[in-house]
Structures are given as C-alpha cells and as structure tokens.
Design a protein around this motif. Sequence first.
Motif, PDB file in Angstrom:
ATOM      1  N   TYR A   1      -6.829   0.907  -6.497  1.00 10.21           N
ATOM      2  CA  TYR A   1      -6.858   2.207  -5.841  1.00 10.21           C
ATOM      3  C   TYR A   1      -8.062   2.328  -4.921  1.00 10.21           C
ATOM      4  O   TYR A   1      -9.083   1.673  -5.116  1.00 10.21           O
TER       5      TYR A   1
ATOM      6  N   GLU B   1       0.824  -1.195   0.000  1.00  6.02           N
ATOM      7  CA  GLU B   1       0.000   0.000   0.000  1.00  6.02           C
ATOM      8  C   GLU B   1       0.864   1.254   0.000  1.00  6.02           C
ATOM      9  O   GLU B   1       1.986   1.251   0.520  1.00  6.02           O
TER      10      GLU B   1
ATOM     11  N   THR C   1      -2.523  -2.654 -10.139  1.00  2.00           N
ATOM     12  CA  THR C   1      -2.719  -1.774  -8.999  1.00  2.00           C
ATOM     13  C   THR C   1      -4.204  -1.562  -8.763  1.00  2.00           C
ATOM     14  O   THR C   1      -4.971  -1.417  -9.715  1.00  2.00           O
TER      15      THR C   1
ATOM     16  N   GLY D   1       0.250   5.928  -0.314  1.00  2.00           N
ATOM     17  CA  GLY D   1      -0.662   7.041  -0.521  1.00  2.00           C
ATOM     18  C   GLY D   1      -1.295   7.618   0.727  1.00  2.00           C
ATOM     19  O   GLY D   1      -2.039   8.588   0.656  1.00  2.00           O
TER      20      GLY D   1
ATOM     21  N   ARG E   1      -5.911   9.425  -2.234  1.00  2.00           N
ATOM     22  CA  ARG E   1      -6.022   8.218  -3.042  1.00  2.00           C
ATOM     23  C   ARG E   1      -4.950   7.236  -2.604  1.00  2.00           C
ATOM     24  O   ARG E   1      -3.757   7.538  -2.669  1.00  2.00           O
TER      25      ARG E   1
ATOM     26  N   GLN F   1      -9.448  -0.417 -10.366  1.00  2.00           N
ATOM     27  CA  GLN F   1      -8.260  -1.203 -10.678  1.00  2.00           C
ATOM     28  C   GLN F   1      -7.652  -0.760 -11.992  1.00  2.00           C
ATOM     29  O   GLN F   1      -8.354  -0.295 -12.888  1.00  2.00           O
TER      30      GLN F   1
ATOM     31  N   GLN G   1     -10.015   5.689  -3.791  1.00  2.00           N
ATOM     32  CA  GLN G   1     -10.204   7.132  -3.760  1.00  2.00           C
ATOM     33  C   GLN G   1     -11.114   7.465  -2.594  1.00  2.00           C
ATOM     34  O   GLN G   1     -12.243   6.956  -2.531  1.00  2.00           O
TER      35      GLN G   1
ATOM     36  N   SER H   1      -3.059   3.545  -2.985  1.00  2.00           N
ATOM     37  CA  SER H   1      -2.714   2.585  -4.030  1.00  2.00           C
ATOM     38  C   SER H   1      -2.307   1.268  -3.407  1.00  2.00           C
ATOM     39  O   SER H   1      -1.721   1.241  -2.315  1.00  2.00           O
TER      40      SER H   1
END
Length: 125
Positions: free
Chosen positions: A81, A6, A79, A8, A19, A73, A83, A21
Amino acid sequence: DLQVVESGGGSVQIGGSLRLSCAASGYAYYNWKCMAWFRQAPGKEREGLAVIYRGSGSTYYADSVKGRFTISQDNAENTVYLQMNSLKPEDTAMYYCAARMYGGNCGVWETYNYWGQGTQVTVSS
C-alpha cells in the motif's frame, strides 16, 4: 512470472488523502524482495517515491514525500500500500508500483523490472 496491479487512484482535493494498493500475483508472487512506488507527471521524468523490503519491512522514502506518504505491506494478501496524506497539486501524476525479485539495496530505482499499468492521481482545489 510476477504481475503487479495498482488500484486506488482518483481525484482528491488539496490536503486530502488516498490509499493506493499494489497486488502481486503470478506463480512468483511470494518471491519478490523489494516493492516500490513511482510516479510520473506529464512532461516529467519518472520519480521513485518509496520502497519496502519484503523480509524486514524496512522502508525508504524520497525527500519529496517523506512525512506525507507511508508504504506498507500485507504479506497475507500479497499487497503493498501507499498511504498518501496532505496531498498537493504537484502530487498529480500516474502512480506505478514495481517489484524486484532479488534483494540487496531496494533503493536503487533503476533495478525494478516488474511494473504495473499505473493508477492516476489528480489533486485539485
């Protein structure tokens, strides 16, 4: 094996956005079927937030984040994400992503067995 990492996290003001990642790697990075985001605040149980089905891209959200958080995705980048919008102080927690290698109902939180180390999110005024 499969690894997830992980990134972000950080500190943000109330009402702000972040966000997160989750990057998948390892020889099986292309084989995950479900990916999910969880969080755990100090003194609280781990909470499942959102899942995404690799094949269909279908998503599912816990009520606590529905309408504010979006999971997505990027298969080219392996990856996933998260948000996060309209952040609240109660969103402060360590956030984890986790993967599952088999399909079926991705919304069964207890079935995830590949975990990252987490990324801290702090929401304050």
